[in-house]
Design a protein around this motif. Sequence first.
Motif, short mmCIF file in Angstrom:
data_model
loop_
_atom_site.label_atom_id
_atom_site.label_comp_id
_atom_site.label_asym_id
_atom_site.label_seq_id
_atom_site.Cartn_x
_atom_site.Cartn_y
_atom_site.Cartn_z
N MET B 147 -4.25 4.11 -17.20
CA MET B 147 -3.25 3.55 -16.60
C MET B 147 -3.35 1.96 -15.91
O MET B 147 -2.68 1.24 -16.07
N LEU B 148 -4.79 1.81 -15.49
CA LEU B 148 -5.02 0.66 -15.07
C LEU B 148 -4.92 -0.50 -16.28
O LEU B 148 -4.52 -1.68 -16.13
N VAL B 149 -5.44 0.03 -17.31
CA VAL B 149 -5.29 -0.89 -18.44
C VAL B 149 -3.82 -1.16 -18.82
O VAL B 149 -3.49 -2.52 -19.22
N LEU B 150 -2.84 -0.20 -18.68
CA LEU B 150 -1.50 -0.66 -18.75
C LEU B 150 -1.01 -1.62 -17.61
O LEU B 150 -0.27 -2.54 -18.07
N PHE B 151 -1.69 -1.47 -16.44
CA PHE B 151 -1.44 -2.68 -15.56
C PHE B 151 -1.80 -3.79 -15.99
O PHE B 151 -1.26 -4.97 -15.83
N PHE B 152 -3.08 -4.04 -16.38
CA PHE B 152 -3.46 -5.29 -16.92
C PHE B 152 -2.82 -5.88 -18.08
O PHE B 152 -2.59 -7.04 -18.25
N LEU B 153 -2.14 -4.93 -19.06
CA LEU B 153 -1.44 -5.41 -20.09
C LEU B 153 -0.24 -6.22 -19.69
O LEU B 153 0.20 -7.15 -20.29
N TYR B 154 0.47 -5.51 -18.63
CA TYR B 154 1.69 -6.07 -18.01
C TYR B 154 1.18 -7.65 -17.36
O TYR B 154 1.94 -8.49 -17.84
N LEU B 155 0.09 -7.42 -16.68
CA LEU B 155 -0.40 -8.73 -16.18
C LEU B 155 -0.66 -10.04 -17.06
O LEU B 155 -0.27 -11.02 -17.17
N GLY B 156 -1.14 -9.32 -18.33
CA GLY B 156 -1.58 -10.38 -19.40
C GLY B 156 -0.30 -10.91 -20.09
O GLY B 156 -0.33 -12.02 -20.17
N HIS B 157 0.71 -10.05 -20.17
CA HIS B 157 2.11 -10.43 -20.60
C HIS B 157 2.73 -11.31 -19.68
O HIS B 157 3.19 -12.55 -20.09
N ILE B 158 2.80 -11.18 -18.43
CA ILE B 158 3.34 -12.13 -17.54
C ILE B 158 2.45 -13.50 -17.75
O ILE B 158 3.28 -14.43 -17.46
N VAL B 159 1.32 -13.51 -17.71
CA VAL B 159 0.67 -14.76 -17.66
C VAL B 159 0.87 -15.44 -18.98
O VAL B 159 1.19 -16.77 -18.82
N LEU B 160 0.67 -14.71 -20.16
CA LEU B 160 0.92 -15.43 -21.33
C LEU B 160 2.23 -15.91 -21.78
O LEU B 160 2.26 -17.09 -22.32
N VAL B 161 3.40 -15.40 -21.15
CA VAL B 161 4.58 -15.89 -21.58
C VAL B 161 4.89 -17.23 -20.59
O VAL B 161 5.71 -17.87 -21.07
N ARG B 162 4.05 -17.41 -19.86
CA ARG B 162 4.17 -18.66 -18.80
C ARG B 162 3.26 -19.68 -19.04
O ARG B 162 3.05 -20.35 -18.30
N ALA B 163 2.19 -19.41 -19.73
CA ALA B 163 1.02 -20.21 -20.04
C ALA B 163 1.25 -21.23 -21.09
O ALA B 163 0.38 -22.07 -21.20
N ASP B 165 3.17 -24.87 -22.63
CA ASP B 165 4.48 -25.87 -22.40
C ASP B 165 5.58 -25.71 -22.97
O ASP B 165 6.81 -25.63 -22.54
N ASP B 166 5.45 -25.09 -24.20
CA ASP B 166 6.64 -24.72 -25.03
C ASP B 166 6.88 -23.28 -24.80
O ASP B 166 5.98 -22.54 -25.19
N PRO B 167 8.15 -22.89 -24.29
CA PRO B 167 8.06 -21.45 -23.65
C PRO B 167 8.20 -20.48 -25.10
O PRO B 167 7.88 -19.40 -25.10
N ILE B 168 8.79 -21.05 -26.17
CA ILE B 168 8.92 -20.18 -27.38
C ILE B 168 7.48 -19.71 -27.86
O ILE B 168 7.48 -18.33 -28.25
N ARG B 169 6.65 -20.45 -27.73
CA ARG B 169 5.02 -20.02 -28.01
C ARG B 169 4.63 -19.10 -26.96
O ARG B 169 3.85 -18.19 -27.42
N GLY B 170 5.15 -19.10 -26.00
CA GLY B 170 4.57 -18.20 -24.94
C GLY B 170 5.23 -16.94 -24.97
O GLY B 170 4.72 -15.90 -25.07
N TYR B 171 6.48 -17.06 -25.59
CA TYR B 171 7.34 -15.70 -25.84
C TYR B 171 6.81 -14.85 -27.02
O TYR B 171 6.39 -13.73 -27.05
N ARG B 172 6.27 -15.69 -28.15
CA ARG B 172 5.67 -15.12 -29.31
C ARG B 172 4.42 -14.65 -28.90
O ARG B 172 4.30 -13.45 -29.19
N ALA B 173 3.47 -15.47 -28.17
CA ALA B 173 2.07 -14.73 -27.83
C ALA B 173 2.32 -13.49 -27.05
O ALA B 173 1.82 -12.16 -27.16
#
Lengths: 53, 272
Positions: B147-163, B165-173
């Motif tokens: 469950m903790l891993v799931l929480f970190f997956l969510y956090l990773g997704h939040i960070v990655l989509v905003r990481a 400059d090109d938002p499309i690359r963030g969404y794909r990653a």
Amino acid sequence: MNPLPFIVASYAIAIIVPATLAIAALTRMRRAERRLRAIDPRAARRARAGRHK
Amino acid sequence: MELHAVSSEPAPKPTRAAGFHRFANPGRFLRLSEALLPWLAAGGILLAAVGLVWGAFFSPADWQQGQAARIMYVHVPAAWIALSGYLALAGASAASLVWRHPLADLAAAEIGPVGASFAAVCLATGSLWGRPEWGAWWVWDARLTSMLVLFFLYLGHIVLVRAFDDPIRGYRAGAVLALIGVVDLPIIHFSVVWWNTLHQGNSISLLSAPSIYISMLWPLIFATLGYSLGFAAIVLARLRAAVLERRLAFLLLAQAEQAERQSFSAAGLASL
């Protein structure tokens, strides 16, 4: 061990977190709608039509 | 000569995917979400209130765990939302990768923080339940760790989509990470079966009768339904806000470009 403080804390977390998320989402949505109405005449017309339904 | 040949064959029937795409139209989504949102919010608040009050004050105490089992009425719905929210995130990510639809990208980006919050609620309430029952706030048990891993997956997704400059690359990653992370969902579900865990086994199963007393099951169902509708309402409101903000950004950009063109043409006329 008295479980009451743990129960109260659990319920508080489970109510406060979703309520904060909901209020933040609603505020953000209303702000976006207001800003859009201010610059887009079509959005303002739609909003007026919605109010007069 | 005919420029447009008219085929004698009947037009192809719209596929299931085309039907699904109808709801991905931002204008239609805005109209649909405006109609749905009050019902989802009101239904969610009402059902959750009934479930929580019933669970806290009127359901019986557990024969083994006593009053502490009342934490179940907030812990289980939060866990259910964290898991089903991640499934929704993965669905939006798959739609984003397959159809490259901007609404799917926005949906994935908006589900992430809400799902992470519910995963955090699940972990926090689980910890508050564990202290009086196990004598420990945390144990590195298979269910808790996955469950903790799931929480970190969510956090990773939040960070990655905003990481990016090109938002499309963030969404794909973010979409790739979300789809890889789906493997954690069956691990969470079956962790109590595959390993010896301190966490109790599943009391409710789709394939067998629930092992939970009926007067404890009903408030749990109400609370879970209420939290599910509430989650849907929060995500819908955030998604609606994101669509409106994007429309706003396009309009402001178009107005700025128009103003720039007008100033250029005025300057050109003045120089003549």
